[in-house]
Write an enzyme that holds these catalytic residues in place. Sequence first.
Site, PDB file in Angstrom:
ATOM      1  CE  LYS A 169     -12.714  -6.611   1.833  1.00  0.00           C
ATOM      2  NZ  LYS A 169     -11.503  -6.469   1.169  1.00  0.00           N
TER       3      LYS A 169
ATOM      4  NE  ARG B  59      -2.545  -7.494  -4.508  1.00  0.00           N
ATOM      5  CZ  ARG B  59      -3.478  -8.088  -3.477  1.00  0.00           C
ATOM      6  NH1 ARG B  59      -2.979  -8.228  -2.361  1.00  0.00           N
ATOM      7  NH2 ARG B  59      -4.662  -8.322  -3.890  1.00  0.00           N
TER       8      ARG B  59
ATOM      9  CG  HIS C 131      -1.938  -0.784   1.259  1.00  0.00           C
ATOM     10  ND1 HIS C 131      -2.094  -1.882   2.196  1.00  0.00           N
ATOM     11  CD2 HIS C 131      -2.756  -1.332   0.528  1.00  0.00           C
ATOM     12  CE1 HIS C 131      -3.234  -2.729   2.173  1.00  0.00           C
ATOM     13  NE2 HIS C 131      -3.590  -2.490   1.161  1.00  0.00           N
TER      14      HIS C 131
ATOM     15  CB  SER D 123      -4.268  -6.681   4.585  1.00  0.00           C
ATOM     16  OG  SER D 123      -4.142  -5.376   3.968  1.00  0.00           O
TER      17      SER D 123
HETATM   18  O1  PNS Z   1      -8.909  -2.592  -0.083  1.00  0.00           O
HETATM   19  P1  PNS Z   1     -10.228  -3.068  -0.530  1.00  0.00           P
HETATM   20  O2  PNS Z   1     -10.952  -3.459   0.671  1.00  0.00           O
HETATM   21  O3  PNS Z   1     -10.280  -3.986  -1.558  1.00  0.00           O
HETATM   22  O4  PNS Z   1     -11.051  -1.741  -0.963  1.00  0.00           O
HETATM   23  C1  PNS Z   1     -12.246  -1.868  -1.358  1.00  0.00           C
HETATM   24  C2  PNS Z   1     -12.866  -0.465  -1.553  1.00  0.00           C
HETATM   25  C3  PNS Z   1     -12.865   0.149  -0.097  1.00  0.00           C
HETATM   26  C4  PNS Z   1     -11.958   0.419  -2.475  1.00  0.00           C
HETATM   27  C5  PNS Z   1     -14.443  -0.454  -2.020  1.00  0.00           C
HETATM   28  O5  PNS Z   1     -14.933  -1.435  -1.336  1.00  0.00           O
HETATM   29  C6  PNS Z   1     -15.320   0.847  -1.792  1.00  0.00           C
HETATM   30  O6  PNS Z   1     -15.110   1.729  -2.658  1.00  0.00           O
HETATM   31  N1  PNS Z   1     -15.955   0.920  -0.844  1.00  0.00           N
HETATM   32  C7  PNS Z   1     -17.080   2.148  -0.678  1.00  0.00           C
HETATM   33  C8  PNS Z   1     -18.355   1.878  -0.983  1.00  0.00           C
HETATM   34  C9  PNS Z   1     -18.624   1.804  -2.486  1.00  0.00           C
HETATM   35  O7  PNS Z   1     -18.646   3.023  -2.880  1.00  0.00           O
HETATM   36  N2  PNS Z   1     -19.075   0.706  -3.114  1.00  0.00           N
HETATM   37  C10 PNS Z   1     -19.288   0.950  -4.403  1.00  0.00           C
HETATM   38  C11 PNS Z   1     -17.851   0.475  -5.016  1.00  0.00           C
HETATM   39  S1  PNS Z   1     -18.302  -0.031  -6.821  1.00  0.00           S
END
Ligand code: PNS
Length: 159
Positions: A43, A92, A19, A130
């Site tokens: 999560k 990645r 990150h 993570s």
């Molecule tokens: O590190 P992660 O858990 O893969 O990140 C995922 C994240 C936080 C980028 C995604 O879940 C997100 O944007 N969540 C906020 C809610 C939202 O906007 N959901 C629609 C995404 S298309």
Amino acid sequence: MRQPVAVYPGSFDPPTNGHLDIIVRATHLFPKVIVAVTDNSNKNPTFTLQERKKMIAEAVRRYPTVTVDTFSGLLVDYMTRKKASVIIRGLRAISDFEYEFEMALMNRRLNKRIEAVFLMPDEAYTYLSSSLVKEVFSLGGSVSGLVPESVEKSLKRSG
Ligand code: PNS
């Protein structure tokens, strides 16, 4: 042309050196980078939102153009509030692509002015996640060099 504000969203549970690598790359491209930690309810995080924010803030202390924030709700709504137009995400491996592609297109559907930019971390971090960090640590393995020092300390405290 107005300089775009970039948001690097994620769970960061916990933040890894992968990150951090993406954050540093983003600072080379954008004048202002906001690392936005979310309380993604799908999560079940190990660290609280504030703990994750603090760990990242410590790790990025030497980068003055980076700020760390938290958000809940839709990313595109958060970005509108912040007047940000670029989403940073790390890629990645090919296995990341499908998920990222779906999210990028959904975000575009929700707000067509927001663009996703994908950055590849140093190849040393392509296997790093993570969840693997947490698993290795919980089973007694060393995560030194895989996470910022602040995170290693927090893991030790939580264990
Ligand atoms: O590190 P992660 O858990 O893969 O990140 C995922 C994240 C936080 C980028 C995604 O879940 C997100 O944007 N969540 C906020 C809610 C939202 O906007 N959901 C629609 C995404 S298309």
